[in-house]
Scaffold this motif. Sequence first.
Motif, PDB file in Angstrom:
ATOM      1  N   MET A  51       2.233   1.809  23.722  1.00  0.00           N
ATOM      2  CA  MET A  51       2.776   0.551  24.355  1.00  0.00           C
ATOM      3  C   MET A  51       1.847  -0.652  24.133  1.00  0.00           C
ATOM      4  SD  MET A  51       5.425   0.027  26.425  1.00  0.00           S
ATOM      5  CE  MET A  51       5.522  -0.876  27.932  1.00  0.00           C
ATOM      6  N   ASN A  52       0.560  -0.488  24.324  1.00  0.00           N
ATOM      7  CA  ASN A  52      -0.379  -1.497  24.443  1.00  0.00           C
ATOM      8  C   ASN A  52      -0.341  -2.092  22.860  1.00  0.00           C
ATOM      9  OD1 ASN A  52      -1.079  -1.418  26.921  1.00  0.00           O
ATOM     10  ND2 ASN A  52      -2.971  -0.526  26.814  1.00  0.00           N
ATOM     11  N   PHE A  53      -0.620  -1.013  21.970  1.00  0.00           N
ATOM     12  CA  PHE A  53      -0.528  -1.657  20.802  1.00  0.00           C
ATOM     13  C   PHE A  53       0.757  -2.424  19.970  1.00  0.00           C
ATOM     14  CE2 PHE A  53       0.083  -1.063  16.140  1.00  0.00           C
ATOM     15  CZ  PHE A  53      -1.218  -1.704  15.470  1.00  0.00           C
ATOM     16  N   GLY A  54       1.895  -1.782  20.606  1.00  0.00           N
ATOM     17  CA  GLY A  54       3.098  -2.499  20.100  1.00  0.00           C
ATOM     18  C   GLY A  54       3.072  -3.978  20.852  1.00  0.00           C
ATOM     19  N   SER A  55       2.621  -3.921  22.076  1.00  0.00           N
ATOM     20  CA  SER A  55       2.732  -5.394  22.785  1.00  0.00           C
ATOM     21  C   SER A  55       1.902  -6.292  22.120  1.00  0.00           C
ATOM     22  CB  SER A  55       2.140  -5.156  24.182  1.00  0.00           C
ATOM     23  OG  SER A  55       3.401  -4.428  24.814  1.00  0.00           O
ATOM     24  N   GLY A  56       0.492  -5.835  21.554  1.00  0.00           N
ATOM     25  CA  GLY A  56      -0.362  -6.847  21.021  1.00  0.00           C
ATOM     26  C   GLY A  56       0.008  -7.110  19.616  1.00  0.00           C
ATOM     27  N   LEU A  57       0.888  -6.072  18.840  1.00  0.00           N
ATOM     28  CA  LEU A  57       1.336  -6.333  17.456  1.00  0.00           C
ATOM     29  C   LEU A  57       2.335  -7.703  17.638  1.00  0.00           C
ATOM     30  CD1 LEU A  57       1.301  -5.489  14.749  1.00  0.00           C
ATOM     31  CD2 LEU A  57       3.098  -3.986  15.098  1.00  0.00           C
ATOM     32  N   ILE A  58       3.353  -7.285  18.309  1.00  0.00           N
ATOM     33  CA  ILE A  58       4.412  -8.292  18.722  1.00  0.00           C
ATOM     34  C   ILE A  58       4.052  -9.712  18.944  1.00  0.00           C
ATOM     35  CG2 ILE A  58       6.464  -8.874  19.964  1.00  0.00           C
ATOM     36  CD1 ILE A  58       6.977  -5.846  19.940  1.00  0.00           C
ATOM     37  N   SER A  59       3.075  -9.630  20.247  1.00  0.00           N
ATOM     38  CA  SER A  59       2.589 -11.070  20.598  1.00  0.00           C
ATOM     39  C   SER A  59       1.959 -11.622  19.464  1.00  0.00           C
ATOM     40  CB  SER A  59       1.738 -10.938  21.753  1.00  0.00           C
ATOM     41  OG  SER A  59       0.550 -10.303  21.519  1.00  0.00           O
ATOM     42  N   GLY A  60       0.958 -11.209  18.745  1.00  0.00           N
ATOM     43  CA  GLY A  60       0.069 -11.432  17.687  1.00  0.00           C
ATOM     44  C   GLY A  60       1.054 -11.920  16.447  1.00  0.00           C
ATOM     45  N   LEU A  61       2.006 -11.373  16.116  1.00  0.00           N
ATOM     46  CA  LEU A  61       2.994 -11.606  14.935  1.00  0.00           C
ATOM     47  C   LEU A  61       3.844 -12.998  15.494  1.00  0.00           C
ATOM     48  CD1 LEU A  61       4.322 -10.608  12.431  1.00  0.00           C
ATOM     49  CD2 LEU A  61       6.004  -9.619  13.735  1.00  0.00           C
ATOM     50  N   LEU A  62       4.382 -13.090  16.692  1.00  0.00           N
ATOM     51  CA  LEU A  62       5.069 -14.185  16.982  1.00  0.00           C
ATOM     52  C   LEU A  62       4.353 -15.455  17.143  1.00  0.00           C
ATOM     53  CD1 LEU A  62       7.519 -12.663  19.542  1.00  0.00           C
ATOM     54  CD2 LEU A  62       8.155 -13.097  17.145  1.00  0.00           C
ATOM     55  N   GLY A  63       3.082 -15.406  17.752  1.00  0.00           N
ATOM     56  CA  GLY A  63       2.001 -16.225  17.952  1.00  0.00           C
ATOM     57  C   GLY A  63       1.536 -16.978  16.534  1.00  0.00           C
ATOM     58  N   ALA A  64       1.444 -16.021  15.610  1.00  0.00           N
ATOM     59  CA  ALA A  64       0.913 -16.716  14.347  1.00  0.00           C
ATOM     60  C   ALA A  64       2.263 -17.217  13.365  1.00  0.00           C
ATOM     61  CB  ALA A  64       0.254 -15.252  13.356  1.00  0.00           C
ATOM     62  N   LEU A  65       3.466 -16.667  13.678  1.00  0.00           N
ATOM     63  CA  LEU A  65       4.335 -17.211  13.178  1.00  0.00           C
ATOM     64  C   LEU A  65       4.787 -18.584  13.641  1.00  0.00           C
ATOM     65  CD1 LEU A  65       6.669 -14.542  12.495  1.00  0.00           C
ATOM     66  CD2 LEU A  65       5.640 -15.542  10.744  1.00  0.00           C
ATOM     67  N   PHE A  66       4.261 -18.729  14.914  1.00  0.00           N
ATOM     68  CA  PHE A  66       4.873 -20.037  15.616  1.00  0.00           C
ATOM     69  C   PHE A  66       3.949 -21.170  15.141  1.00  0.00           C
ATOM     70  CE2 PHE A  66       4.247 -23.034  19.315  1.00  0.00           C
ATOM     71  CZ  PHE A  66       5.604 -23.180  19.155  1.00  0.00           C
ATOM     72  N   VAL A  67       2.718 -20.787  14.987  1.00  0.00           N
ATOM     73  CA  VAL A  67       1.522 -21.861  14.573  1.00  0.00           C
ATOM     74  C   VAL A  67       1.650 -21.986  13.107  1.00  0.00           C
ATOM     75  CG1 VAL A  67       0.548 -21.656  16.786  1.00  0.00           C
ATOM     76  CG2 VAL A  67      -0.364 -20.390  14.726  1.00  0.00           C
ATOM     77  N   THR A  68       1.865 -21.289  12.225  1.00  0.00           N
ATOM     78  CA  THR A  68       1.861 -21.459  11.093  1.00  0.00           C
ATOM     79  C   THR A  68       2.279 -22.740  10.394  1.00  0.00           C
ATOM     80  OG1 THR A  68       2.158 -19.113  10.353  1.00  0.00           O
ATOM     81  CG2 THR A  68       2.508 -20.643   8.672  1.00  0.00           C
ATOM     82  N   PRO A  69       3.317 -23.473  10.749  1.00  0.00           N
ATOM     83  CA  PRO A  69       4.000 -24.851  10.428  1.00  0.00           C
ATOM     84  C   PRO A  69       3.016 -26.000  10.883  1.00  0.00           C
ATOM     85  CG  PRO A  69       5.835 -23.644  11.096  1.00  0.00           C
ATOM     86  CD  PRO A  69       4.584 -22.882  11.470  1.00  0.00           C
ATOM     87  N   MET A  70       2.523 -25.563  11.955  1.00  0.00           N
ATOM     88  CA  MET A  70       1.423 -26.568  12.520  1.00  0.00           C
ATOM     89  C   MET A  70       0.218 -26.553  11.822  1.00  0.00           C
ATOM     90  SD  MET A  70       2.450 -26.512  16.545  1.00  0.00           S
ATOM     91  CE  MET A  70       2.992 -24.857  16.539  1.00  0.00           C
ATOM     92  N   ASP A  71      -0.242 -25.436  11.523  1.00  0.00           N
ATOM     93  CA  ASP A  71      -1.555 -25.174  10.682  1.00  0.00           C
ATOM     94  C   ASP A  71      -1.384 -26.009   9.153  1.00  0.00           C
ATOM     95  OD1 ASP A  71      -4.309 -24.218  10.397  1.00  0.00           O
ATOM     96  OD2 ASP A  71      -3.386 -22.604   9.343  1.00  0.00           O
ATOM     97  N   CYS A  72      -0.190 -25.542   8.508  1.00  0.00           N
ATOM     98  CA  CYS A  72      -0.057 -26.299   7.289  1.00  0.00           C
ATOM     99  C   CYS A  72      -0.165 -27.704   7.441  1.00  0.00           C
ATOM    100  CB  CYS A  72       1.433 -25.691   6.566  1.00  0.00           C
ATOM    101  SG  CYS A  72       1.953 -26.252   5.293  1.00  0.00           S
ATOM    102  N   VAL A  73       0.523 -28.226   8.449  1.00  0.00           N
ATOM    103  CA  VAL A  73       0.549 -29.810   8.551  1.00  0.00           C
ATOM    104  C   VAL A  73      -0.925 -30.238   8.789  1.00  0.00           C
ATOM    105  CG1 VAL A  73       1.330 -31.802   9.874  1.00  0.00           C
ATOM    106  CG2 VAL A  73       2.890 -30.161   9.345  1.00  0.00           C
ATOM    107  N   LYS A  74      -1.689 -29.587   9.353  1.00  0.00           N
ATOM    108  CA  LYS A  74      -3.249 -29.776   9.690  1.00  0.00           C
ATOM    109  C   LYS A  74      -3.891 -29.616   8.535  1.00  0.00           C
ATOM    110  CE  LYS A  74      -6.000 -26.634  11.135  1.00  0.00           C
ATOM    111  NZ  LYS A  74      -6.978 -26.167  10.344  1.00  0.00           N
ATOM    112  N   THR A  75      -3.794 -28.707   7.770  1.00  0.00           N
ATOM    113  CA  THR A  75      -4.411 -28.608   6.420  1.00  0.00           C
ATOM    114  C   THR A  75      -4.046 -29.745   5.419  1.00  0.00           C
ATOM    115  OG1 THR A  75      -4.389 -26.292   6.522  1.00  0.00           O
ATOM    116  CG2 THR A  75      -4.985 -27.124   4.574  1.00  0.00           C
ATOM    117  N   ARG A  76      -2.856 -30.339   5.361  1.00  0.00           N
ATOM    118  CA  ARG A  76      -2.395 -31.167   4.700  1.00  0.00           C
ATOM    119  C   ARG A  76      -3.006 -32.385   5.246  1.00  0.00           C
ATOM    120  NH1 ARG A  76       0.410 -30.912  -0.077  1.00  0.00           N
ATOM    121  NH2 ARG A  76       1.392 -32.872   0.871  1.00  0.00           N
ATOM    122  N   ILE A  77      -3.198 -32.689   6.248  1.00  0.00           N
ATOM    123  CA  ILE A  77      -3.898 -33.869   6.858  1.00  0.00           C
ATOM    124  C   ILE A  77      -5.553 -34.084   6.499  1.00  0.00           C
ATOM    125  CG2 ILE A  77      -4.643 -35.102   8.989  1.00  0.00           C
ATOM    126  CD1 ILE A  77      -1.711 -34.028  10.330  1.00  0.00           C
TER     127      ILE A  77
END
Length: 80
Positions: A1-27
Amino acid sequence: MNFGSGLISGLLGALFVTPMDCVKTRIQKHGGQPWMTAFKGIWGEGYATGGTSGAVQALFNGGLARGIVVGMLFGAAQVY
């Protein structure tokens, strides 16, 4: 249960910030230019990365791999 919750939250969080990280790197890539002149916005950076077609997909390059790694780390942290 805990592992699954951490897995889903980490996956969604990383996918959410990837475009912003890409833009930051380009800047950061623009070196000595003031960031306001180098920054074209998220869509402008997407077009610069992926051409006229596939702008949104270009911002998510590497997002799945990043999401899996971060998700596994968050899942392991939730277990212990």
